[in-house]
Motif scaffolding. Structure first.
Motif, PDB file in Angstrom:
ATOM      1  N   LYS A 143      40.002  43.592  32.327  1.00  0.00           N
ATOM      2  CA  LYS A 143      40.542  42.248  32.127  1.00  0.00           C
ATOM      3  C   LYS A 143      39.425  41.220  32.038  1.00  0.00           C
ATOM      4  N   ARG A 193      38.628  31.192  34.745  1.00  0.00           N
ATOM      5  CA  ARG A 193      39.712  32.180  34.807  1.00  0.00           C
ATOM      6  C   ARG A 193      39.281  33.488  35.457  1.00  0.00           C
ATOM      7  N   VAL A 197      40.822  36.539  38.407  1.00  0.00           N
ATOM      8  CA  VAL A 197      40.922  37.995  38.216  1.00  0.00           C
ATOM      9  C   VAL A 197      40.255  38.723  39.374  1.00  0.00           C
ATOM     10  N   GLU A 200      42.135  38.677  42.441  1.00  0.00           N
ATOM     11  CA  GLU A 200      43.404  39.400  42.336  1.00  0.00           C
ATOM     12  C   GLU A 200      44.607  38.472  42.514  1.00  0.00           C
ATOM     13  N   ARG A 201      44.529  37.311  41.863  1.00  0.00           N
ATOM     14  CA  ARG A 201      45.637  36.364  41.897  1.00  0.00           C
ATOM     15  C   ARG A 201      46.563  36.595  40.697  1.00  0.00           C
ATOM     16  N   ASN A 202      47.712  35.953  40.709  1.00  0.00           N
ATOM     17  CA  ASN A 202      48.696  36.172  39.652  1.00  0.00           C
ATOM     18  C   ASN A 202      48.319  35.418  38.378  1.00  0.00           C
ATOM     19  N   GLU A 203      49.089  35.691  37.321  1.00  0.00           N
ATOM     20  CA  GLU A 203      48.757  35.107  36.018  1.00  0.00           C
ATOM     21  C   GLU A 203      48.895  33.594  36.028  1.00  0.00           C
ATOM     22  N   ASP A 205      48.067  31.567  38.382  1.00  0.00           N
ATOM     23  CA  ASP A 205      46.809  31.015  38.883  1.00  0.00           C
ATOM     24  C   ASP A 205      45.699  31.158  37.845  1.00  0.00           C
ATOM     25  N   GLU A 206      45.692  32.298  37.144  1.00  0.00           N
ATOM     26  CA  GLU A 206      44.721  32.478  36.065  1.00  0.00           C
ATOM     27  C   GLU A 206      44.858  31.364  35.022  1.00  0.00           C
ATOM     28  N   LEU A 207      46.097  31.113  34.610  1.00  0.00           N
ATOM     29  CA  LEU A 207      46.337  30.121  33.557  1.00  0.00           C
ATOM     30  C   LEU A 207      46.019  28.708  34.033  1.00  0.00           C
ATOM     31  N   ASP A 210      42.315  28.503  33.826  1.00  0.00           N
ATOM     32  CA  ASP A 210      41.977  28.462  32.400  1.00  0.00           C
ATOM     33  C   ASP A 210      42.182  27.047  31.865  1.00  0.00           C
TER      34      ASP A 210
END
Length: 337
Positions: A143, A193, A197, A200-203, A205-207, A210
């Motif tokens: 990822k 972003r 990763v 190991e956070r959820n999408e 949080d990634e977004l 980002d």
């Protein structure tokens, strides 16, 4: 991508100091990776790479990786190599940019291509790109590899798109925002972003991270555009008017051209085509940009994107990391260098 404008609450002289203090210990580890991985049995490689890497840059992108990890409470060490990866990608693009643009100065001193020549500068940029991919592979996350490799491709596309738009006086604000979203904001977004990763956070949080990085990157580049017509060389660390002489359609020019009279548009057409590039022409260009308040309008748009960056991390808990990242967004707009 035309922006609606919102006022960003201003504080007195925002600074990068809170961000730098937050990540100072971690940046020591990042710098160890950078210094170690820029070494080579070919002496020219570390000499040329070190000329730029040790040249006093802000290191915004790797600092944002560390700050984002801190925001998420990450306690591991994977982000050190990844922050170094981000800096290598950025440095490689700067080396290539200076060759493409024929730049004379970078970070207040002679650009590497002036000292070492274009062929060596391009090849050392390639070396740093290669090192960045080695570090990505070592991390072991597909990822992370996808995020950073995609960012690298998008940056290259943005640079090519900017090259195509160069000396095209009819370049629209929408197209220009798309260019800087690719060539500048993509790496800011990826730098933030990847912290989500490794944590190991959820999408979601990634977004969010980002979005913070992407909007900060756009604000940062728009502020750069303003600085090129609103500061002198000693403040900028490069020659004033570089963008003008290279025929770059940055936002102050786009706005001044759109707001100008027929006579003024003729001047811009000749200037961007490369036929009006003397010091007197630059002075006239600056006067027109001031007349139409194009620098102020550019900074207002930058404030809009900075506020969007701040809003993107509103969901995260208050603390030193969130405060530092908020002030970094304010600094990106208010800075003079």
């Amino acid at each position: 991508m035309t922006a609606s404008i919102h006022s960003l609450p201003r504080r007195a002289e925002p600074s990068l100091q809170p961000l730098m203090a937050l990540v100072a210990e971690g940046m020591n580890s990042v710098n160890e990776v950078i210094l170690g991985r820029m070494q080579s049995r070919i002496p020219l490689i570390p000499a040329l790479a070190g000329h730029l890497i040790a040249g006093g840059g802000k290191r915004m992108r790797p600092m944002l990786t560390l700050a984002s990890a801190s925001l998420l409470g990450y306690g591991g060490s994977r982000h050190y190599k990844l922050a170094a990866t981000v800096e290598f990608i950025h440095t490689a693009t700067l080396l290539h940019d200076d060759v493409v643009d024929g730049s004379d100065m970078r970070r207040g001193k002679k650009a590497a291509n002036i000292i070492y020549g274009n062929p060596a500068t391009v090849l050392v940029g390639d070396f740093l790109f290669s090192r960045s991919f080695e570090l990505m592979v070592e991390d072991g996350s597909l990822k992370v590899l996808k995020i950073l490799s995609n960012a690298s491709a998008v940056i290259a596309e943005g640079e090519v798109d900017q090259l195509v738009a160069q000396r095209q006086v009819e370049t629209s604000e929408e197209r220009y925002l798309a260019i800087i979203n690719a060539k500048t904001a993509a790496l800011f977004a990826a730098a933030c972003r990847i912290a989500a990763v490794v944590a190991e956070r959820n999408e979601a949080d990634e977004l969010a991270l980002d979005s913070y990085g992407r909007n900060l990157g756009i604000a940062f580049q728009l502020a750069d555009d303003a600085i090129d017509y609103d500061s002198d060389a000693s403040e900028m660390g490069k020659d004033q008017g570089d963008d003008f002489r290279e025929g770059k359609m940055t936002l102050p020019v786009i706005l001044a051209y759109a707001r100008g009279s027929a006579e003024e548009r003729t001047f811009w057409q000749e200037a961007i085509a490369g036929d009006r590039n003397s010091d007197a022409d630059l002075a006239h260009a600056i006067a027109l940009i001031r007349k139409h308040e194009a620098v102020n309008a550019t900074r207002e748009r930058a404030r809009h994107y900075a506020q969007r960056a701040i809003d993107a991390i509103a969901k995260f808990p208050a603390g030193a990391a969130k405060a530092a990242m908020t002030e970094a967004a304010e600094f990106a707009v208010a800075r003079r260098y």
